[in-house]
Design a protein around this motif. Sequence first.
Motif, mmCIF file in Angstrom:
data_model
loop_
_atom_site.group_PDB
_atom_site.id
_atom_site.type_symbol
_atom_site.label_atom_id
_atom_site.label_comp_id
_atom_site.label_asym_id
_atom_site.label_seq_id
_atom_site.Cartn_x
_atom_site.Cartn_y
_atom_site.Cartn_z
ATOM 1 N N TYR A 58 0.953 -1.113 0.115
ATOM 2 C CA TYR A 58 0.139 -0.118 0.045
ATOM 3 C C TYR A 58 1.052 1.344 -0.014
ATOM 4 C CZ TYR A 58 -3.123 3.654 1.746
ATOM 5 O OH TYR A 58 -3.896 4.765 1.847
ATOM 6 N N TYR A 59 1.704 1.269 0.948
ATOM 7 C CA TYR A 59 2.603 2.471 1.168
ATOM 8 C C TYR A 59 3.365 2.813 -0.072
ATOM 9 C CZ TYR A 59 0.833 3.270 5.810
ATOM 10 O OH TYR A 59 -0.013 3.635 6.607
ATOM 11 N N LEU A 60 4.111 1.528 -0.612
ATOM 12 C CA LEU A 60 4.823 1.761 -2.073
ATOM 13 C C LEU A 60 4.101 2.068 -3.062
ATOM 14 C CD1 LEU A 60 7.040 -1.628 -1.372
ATOM 15 C CD2 LEU A 60 7.890 0.676 -1.800
ATOM 16 N N ALA A 61 2.986 1.599 -3.273
ATOM 17 C CA ALA A 61 1.923 2.192 -4.253
ATOM 18 C C ALA A 61 1.537 3.559 -4.273
ATOM 19 C CB ALA A 61 0.699 1.301 -4.458
ATOM 20 N N LYS A 62 1.310 4.076 -2.921
ATOM 21 C CA LYS A 62 1.067 5.485 -2.600
ATOM 22 C C LYS A 62 2.124 6.327 -2.934
ATOM 23 C CE LYS A 62 -1.938 7.074 -0.463
ATOM 24 N NZ LYS A 62 -3.060 7.813 -1.091
ATOM 25 N N ALA A 63 3.446 5.607 -2.971
ATOM 26 C CA ALA A 63 4.609 6.660 -3.177
ATOM 27 C C ALA A 63 4.763 6.456 -4.774
ATOM 28 C CB ALA A 63 5.984 5.928 -2.390
ATOM 29 N N GLY A 64 4.124 6.009 -5.448
ATOM 30 C CA GLY A 64 4.111 6.076 -7.129
ATOM 31 C C GLY A 64 4.783 4.802 -7.563
ATOM 32 N N HIS A 65 5.149 3.784 -6.656
ATOM 33 C CA HIS A 65 5.803 2.425 -7.431
ATOM 34 C C HIS A 65 4.653 1.594 -8.090
ATOM 35 C CE1 HIS A 65 9.548 3.848 -5.852
ATOM 36 N NE2 HIS A 65 9.042 4.136 -4.564
ATOM 37 N N ARG A 66 5.052 0.925 -9.077
ATOM 38 C CA ARG A 66 4.342 -0.328 -9.592
ATOM 39 C C ARG A 66 4.629 -1.324 -8.792
ATOM 40 N NH1 ARG A 66 5.048 -4.222 -13.972
ATOM 41 N NH2 ARG A 66 7.197 -3.456 -14.430
ATOM 42 N N VAL A 67 3.697 -1.967 -8.103
ATOM 43 C CA VAL A 67 3.971 -3.003 -7.114
ATOM 44 C C VAL A 67 3.268 -4.395 -7.533
ATOM 45 C CG1 VAL A 67 3.538 -3.810 -4.630
ATOM 46 C CG2 VAL A 67 3.736 -1.378 -5.218
ATOM 47 N N THR A 68 4.215 -5.311 -7.211
ATOM 48 C CA THR A 68 3.441 -6.907 -7.307
ATOM 49 C C THR A 68 3.666 -7.688 -6.083
ATOM 50 O OG1 THR A 68 3.720 -6.994 -9.761
ATOM 51 C CG2 THR A 68 3.648 -8.970 -8.709
ATOM 52 N N VAL A 69 2.553 -8.216 -5.366
ATOM 53 C CA VAL A 69 2.750 -8.968 -4.364
ATOM 54 C C VAL A 69 2.603 -10.580 -4.794
ATOM 55 C CG1 VAL A 69 1.443 -9.535 -2.208
ATOM 56 C CG2 VAL A 69 1.707 -7.243 -3.051
ATOM 57 N N ILE A 70 3.480 -11.378 -4.395
ATOM 58 C CA ILE A 70 3.524 -12.819 -4.512
ATOM 59 C C ILE A 70 2.955 -13.417 -3.213
ATOM 60 C CG2 ILE A 70 4.931 -14.809 -5.373
ATOM 61 C CD1 ILE A 70 4.544 -12.540 -7.275
ATOM 62 N N GLU A 71 2.101 -14.298 -3.453
ATOM 63 C CA GLU A 71 1.553 -14.785 -1.993
ATOM 64 C C GLU A 71 1.084 -16.528 -2.519
ATOM 65 O OE1 GLU A 71 0.166 -16.428 1.154
ATOM 66 O OE2 GLU A 71 1.188 -14.518 1.081
ATOM 67 N N ARG A 72 1.706 -17.424 -1.728
ATOM 68 C CA ARG A 72 1.378 -18.835 -2.054
ATOM 69 C C ARG A 72 -0.133 -19.036 -1.805
ATOM 70 N NH1 ARG A 72 4.490 -22.472 2.655
ATOM 71 N NH2 ARG A 72 3.261 -21.343 4.208
ATOM 72 N N GLN A 73 -0.649 -18.199 -0.956
ATOM 73 C CA GLN A 73 -2.143 -18.817 -0.239
ATOM 74 C C GLN A 73 -3.137 -18.131 -1.447
ATOM 75 O OE1 GLN A 73 -3.216 -20.593 2.095
ATOM 76 N NE2 GLN A 73 -1.166 -20.837 3.127
ATOM 77 N N PRO A 74 -4.351 -18.550 -1.337
ATOM 78 C CA PRO A 74 -5.313 -18.244 -2.372
ATOM 79 C C PRO A 74 -5.732 -16.811 -1.995
ATOM 80 C CG PRO A 74 -6.414 -19.668 -1.164
ATOM 81 C CD PRO A 74 -4.873 -19.649 -0.651
ATOM 82 N N GLY A 75 -5.543 -15.951 -0.922
ATOM 83 C CA GLY A 75 -5.808 -14.941 -0.779
ATOM 84 C C GLY A 75 -4.969 -14.147 0.321
ATOM 85 N N ALA A 76 -5.171 -12.829 0.708
ATOM 86 C CA ALA A 76 -4.413 -12.207 1.420
ATOM 87 C C ALA A 76 -4.418 -12.445 2.900
ATOM 88 C CB ALA A 76 -4.545 -10.602 1.076
ATOM 89 N N GLY A 77 -3.663 -12.421 4.026
ATOM 90 C CA GLY A 77 -3.897 -12.505 5.278
ATOM 91 C C GLY A 77 -4.549 -13.727 5.546
#
Length: 419
Positions: free
Chosen positions: A17-36
């Motif tokens: 979230y904070y990296l996207a707010k700073a203007g970066h293109r962001v990709t999140v890699i997660e092994r589970q089917p959803g966040a958290g």
Amino acid sequence: MHVMILGGGVVGVTSAYYLAKAGHRVTVIERQPGAGLETSFANAGQVSPGYSAPWAAPGIPVKALKWLMMRHRPLVLWPRLEPRLYGWLARMLANCTQDAYARNKGRMVRLAEYSRDALRDLRTETGLAYDHREKGTLQLFRTRKQLDHVGDDTGVLDAYGVPYEVLDPAGCIAAEPALARVGGVFVGGLRLPGDETGDAHLFTQGLAALCEGLGVTFRYGVSIARLHREGDRITGVETTEGVLLRADAYVAAMGSYTPALLRPLGIALPVYPVKGYSLTLPVTDPDAAPVSTVMDETYKVAITRLGERIRVGGTAELAGFSRALREPRRETLARSVGDLFPAGGDFARASFWTGLRPMTPDGTPIVGATRIANLFTNTGHGTLGWTMACGSGRLLADLVTGRTPDIASDDLAIDRYAA
């Protein structure tokens, strides 16, 4: 800049979230089917900067031996032929001095207070709802000895301007009215009015949706096999499907699994999984349930009100990466909430859960740059991942972007262990 976040728990998603707010293109890699869906899923629900303290403290070695002998023990150690465990324990014991405790607690309170403020800013900005309450934490003492040692923690709270109240039984009941039903169980408490509560899973899922609106890409169900390195830079992330994913910078935020990812690169993160458990009970009588969070000092159990649920979390079990649900741990959680809020929730409908907390030997998370130019870490938060998530994510975004953070951060990165 394209930044890849490795891990989609509360720490990874706040970083995104904070990296996207700073203007970066962001990709999140997660092994589970959803966040958290791992350690963030059913934790104790506290946002407790005032309760931020390292487990490594003066007197802990003696206390730990006593805890191991208790029937409802807060600490469980399964004997294992695992050098990493005993090396981690040795480093933790080395931090059980007064000087180390004061230094480590100071670091933790600094980051946790900043994180609580960042969470409030985020909530105001986004309107995100996650069953949050702003009614403080009550650390409840069952014995006079516990109450007499309250000064061990208030000195650091004074140094950082953290508000608190030392309460007699009547004061505890004023803060948590349902405790009037169990008189005689406790002798006093320490109230931290600046603390909050909330459901970390609801928060993480809601923030992930907001991140997608900011252009963040989430790749769920993708497991990471290894990082590729050329010289002093990471050049890609190889998945278990053999696909190589590339970015300009990488943030390792995989909790207890981060050390195994970085070890082949020659980076030794002193993070060990400390297993915790929780019970979640539907509220049956709101007047008999907690208002916010009560910390049962004897059993090291947190009892938190989350909407129409009571979340009971605790236990430190050193059992490697085992996810087995052990009935004696359930009994300890049930004993604590049953003593203090016996009519508040429906025990017959309680759900039982376990998760692996990524713990450092000094209690402080490892946030910042590594000796590999484009690789950063945001891990090792132990029991305080929810408390420190927003501050860690905001701090990490500043470091990746090259901005000066709002708080001192030089002593939070991996190189503090070099000394």
